[in-house]
Write a protein that holds these residues in place. Structure first.
Motif, PDB file in Angstrom:
ATOM      1  N   TYR A  38      42.836  55.621 -14.974  1.00 26.21           N
ATOM      2  CA  TYR A  38      43.610  57.193 -15.733  1.00 26.21           C
ATOM      3  C   TYR A  38      43.813  57.637 -14.410  1.00 26.21           C
ATOM      4  O   TYR A  38      43.669  59.292 -14.955  1.00 26.21           O
ATOM      5  CB  TYR A  38      42.835  57.547 -16.619  1.00 26.21           C
ATOM      6  N   LEU A  39      44.035  57.711 -13.204  1.00 24.10           N
ATOM      7  CA  LEU A  39      43.919  58.467 -12.471  1.00 24.10           C
ATOM      8  C   LEU A  39      45.680  58.787 -12.641  1.00 24.10           C
ATOM      9  O   LEU A  39      46.648  58.073 -12.199  1.00 24.10           O
ATOM     10  CB  LEU A  39      44.063  57.892 -10.633  1.00 24.10           C
ATOM     11  N   ASP A  40      45.854  60.349 -12.133  1.00 23.60           N
ATOM     12  CA  ASP A  40      47.280  61.230 -12.090  1.00 23.60           C
ATOM     13  C   ASP A  40      47.150  60.991 -10.584  1.00 23.60           C
ATOM     14  O   ASP A  40      46.854  60.981  -9.651  1.00 23.60           O
ATOM     15  CB  ASP A  40      47.139  62.397 -13.360  1.00 23.60           C
ATOM     16  N   GLU A  75      32.218  60.563 -16.502  1.00 25.12           N
ATOM     17  CA  GLU A  75      33.260  59.815 -17.394  1.00 25.12           C
ATOM     18  C   GLU A  75      32.471  60.519 -18.784  1.00 25.12           C
ATOM     19  O   GLU A  75      31.707  61.257 -18.808  1.00 25.12           O
ATOM     20  CB  GLU A  75      32.758  58.238 -17.615  1.00 25.12           C
ATOM     21  N   ILE A  86      39.673  53.888 -11.837  1.00 22.82           N
ATOM     22  CA  ILE A  86      40.820  54.774 -11.525  1.00 22.82           C
ATOM     23  C   ILE A  86      42.092  54.352 -12.472  1.00 22.82           C
ATOM     24  O   ILE A  86      42.818  54.773 -11.759  1.00 22.82           O
ATOM     25  CB  ILE A  86      41.226  54.716  -9.956  1.00 22.82           C
ATOM     26  N   SER A 103      38.556  62.014  -9.211  1.00 17.79           N
ATOM     27  CA  SER A 103      38.368  60.825  -7.656  1.00 17.79           C
ATOM     28  C   SER A 103      38.962  62.336  -7.564  1.00 17.79           C
ATOM     29  O   SER A 103      38.326  62.038  -6.122  1.00 17.79           O
ATOM     30  CB  SER A 103      40.160  60.465  -8.603  1.00 17.79           C
ATOM     31  N   THR A 157      34.915  57.032 -11.790  1.00 13.07           N
ATOM     32  CA  THR A 157      36.047  57.729 -12.183  1.00 13.07           C
ATOM     33  C   THR A 157      37.179  57.176 -12.153  1.00 13.07           C
ATOM     34  O   THR A 157      37.705  56.182 -11.853  1.00 13.07           O
ATOM     35  CB  THR A 157      36.077  58.629 -10.608  1.00 13.07           C
ATOM     36  N   GLU A 158      37.985  58.669 -13.489  1.00 12.22           N
ATOM     37  CA  GLU A 158      39.014  58.096 -14.400  1.00 12.22           C
ATOM     38  C   GLU A 158      38.955  56.084 -14.605  1.00 12.22           C
ATOM     39  O   GLU A 158      39.905  55.863 -14.919  1.00 12.22           O
ATOM     40  CB  GLU A 158      40.487  57.681 -13.458  1.00 12.22           C
ATOM     41  N   GLY A 193      45.159  63.253  -8.758  1.00 10.84           N
ATOM     42  CA  GLY A 193      44.463  62.663  -7.907  1.00 10.84           C
ATOM     43  C   GLY A 193      44.713  61.691  -6.995  1.00 10.84           C
ATOM     44  O   GLY A 193      43.884  61.505  -5.808  1.00 10.84           O
ATOM     45  N   SER A 246      39.448  57.848 -19.684  1.00  9.26           N
ATOM     46  CA  SER A 246      39.525  59.078 -19.027  1.00  9.26           C
ATOM     47  C   SER A 246      39.776  59.947 -18.526  1.00  9.26           C
ATOM     48  O   SER A 246      39.629  59.143 -16.488  1.00  9.26           O
ATOM     49  CB  SER A 246      39.222  60.351 -20.579  1.00  9.26           C
ATOM     50  N   ASN A 247      40.871  60.886 -17.587  1.00  7.51           N
ATOM     51  CA  ASN A 247      41.570  61.361 -16.370  1.00  7.51           C
ATOM     52  C   ASN A 247      40.516  62.953 -16.649  1.00  7.51           C
ATOM     53  O   ASN A 247      40.698  64.146 -17.282  1.00  7.51           O
ATOM     54  CB  ASN A 247      42.835  61.746 -16.542  1.00  7.51           C
TER      55      ASN A 247
END
Length: 403
Positions: A264-266, A212, A262, A248, A239-240, A269, A243-244
């Motif tokens: 902010y996981l997209d 992070e 997670i 992940s 993770t995430e 990811g 922020s991203n």
């Protein structure tokens, strides 16, 4: 009743949580035959055994699994909580000696025995919510000796309560004050000294990193992951959360057991997690306590069939909660999960998140007899009603522990 080589739970209504569509449904009355700590068979009618326990029509589930905790620590951050609510910014609290480094100072000063004694009341809270397995991370020592001390204290809990403990080395949790401005040097220390020592002493089964903007970057995280793999340990990722950064997807690249937080996981990811069958561990307690607004991508996780676990993230700074069923409720009310998803999140998916998906988290022949017996009518009640005692008994490897 203690460990029996031949035990039958009679008049049980099972919620097996097996991977098929029937795992969440309540079975008709049946008998659960346990031999040498493992589930032997599920039968109907009379069964002869040396020990019999009458469930009297109660629900029996797999024992719940809290797959992400920071159970071992010293000190309290209640004063920090109060200051934040009085409007003092976190940066000012940190300047005054608060924040994670206050926990690091207190944990370094505590002995292994003191850490055990401090952890036991928190563990009792988890046990009362039906937990039979707990993942415990280090990460408040940030030196070789203190990280190993934390891991030893975590493993020692099995000698004090009927519980299954899984330990994770999280030395890459924060930058210790003696390494201020030298994050790469600290990561080298983690990779070259702390990870090999934890592996050699068999004090951890996995390694975690806080990837992070306020933790460690992707390059540093990958270096830790590679060191973990080189030393025969699995990897997990914080993770995430804020922020991203792609942590992940990096965790998935290394076939990580789980990527946790997670928010902010997209989709990229999410797809990476799906391809590696890495569990997405949701931590609604931290989301709630920090009053976050960014929800984890639940619909994307569903669409790509990523297994989702639920855990307490029990820690002194951002999730001071020792009740896993409360997290199930939060998972439903805050994240929009269904009661079935949350129950899977603390049983078979949580087992997968700690690398024990083939041993615990389901009621099926060959699995360990880690079970919970409840005074509830329907499994949705675990996520629904909170505060009233419902646990009748737990079994850990076939050994009874009464509520």
């Amino acid at each position: 009743m203690s460990l029996s080589e031949d035990l039958v739970l009679i008049n049980a209504k099972l919620v097996t949580m097996t991977q098929d569509n029937d795992g969440y449904s309540v079975s008709p009355l049946c008998n659960l035959h346990i031999k040498n700590g493992a589930i032997h068979s599920i039968t109907h009618g009379h069964v002869a055994a040396s020990d019999v326990f009458d469930c009297q029509g109660r629900l029996v589930t797999p024992g719940f699994i809290d797959c992400h905790t920071h159970l071992i620590f010293a000190g309290s951050r209640a004063d920090e909580f109060e200051k934040r609510l009085q409007g003092v910014p976190y940066q000012e609290i940190a300047k005054q000696g608060g924040g994670i480094l206050s926990t690091v100072r207190a944990t370094r000063q505590a002995s292994e025995q003191q850490l055990i004694e401090l952890a036991l009341p928190r563990l009792e809270g988890l046990i009362r919510s039906g937990v039979t397995s707990v993942e415990v991370k280090s990460g408040y020592g940030l030196t070789l000796n203190d990280e190993l001390k934390m891991l030893r204290a975590a493993k020692a809990l099995e000698g004090h309560r009927k519980i299954r403990i899984s330990t994770t080395l999280l030395a890459a949790h924060a930058l210790p004050p003696e390494y201020t401005g030298r994050a790469d040097d600290y990561i080298d220390y983690v990779c070259n000294e702390i990870i090999p020592a934890a592996a050699e002493e068999k004090l951890a089964s996995s390694v975690d990193v806080f990837c992070e903007s306020i933790g460690f970057n992707l390059k540093q995280t990958e270096k830790v992951f590679q060191a973990a793999i080189d030393n025969g340990l699995a990897v997990k990722g914080h993770t995430e959360q804020l922020s991203n950064l792609g942590g992940s997807a990096l965790t998935a690249k290394y076939s990580g057991l789980s990527a946790d937080h997670i928010e902010y996981l997209d989709e990229e990811g999410v797809i990476a997690l799906a391809r590696s069958n890495t569990v997405a561990t949701l931590l609604p307690g931290a989301f709630y306590f920090l009053r976050e607004k960014q929800l984890p991508p639940i619909e994307m996780l569903r669409h790509h069939q990523v297994p989702m676990a639920i855990a307490t993230d029990l820690n002194p700074g951002t999730s001071p909660f020792a009740d896993l069923t409360m997290m199930m409720n939060m998972g439903c009310t805050l994240f929009g999960l269904t009661p079935e998803e949350t129950l899977r999140g603390v049983t078979n998916h949580a087992a997968q998140a700690i690398g024990l998906g083939d041993k615990i988290g389901q009621i099926k022949p060959g699995f360990e007899a880690d079970l919970a017996i409840w005074d509830v009518e329907h499994p949705a009640e675990f996520s629904y009603f909170q505060g009233a005692p419902r646990l009748v008994a737990r079994l850990v490897a076939g050994e009874f522990d009464y509520a």
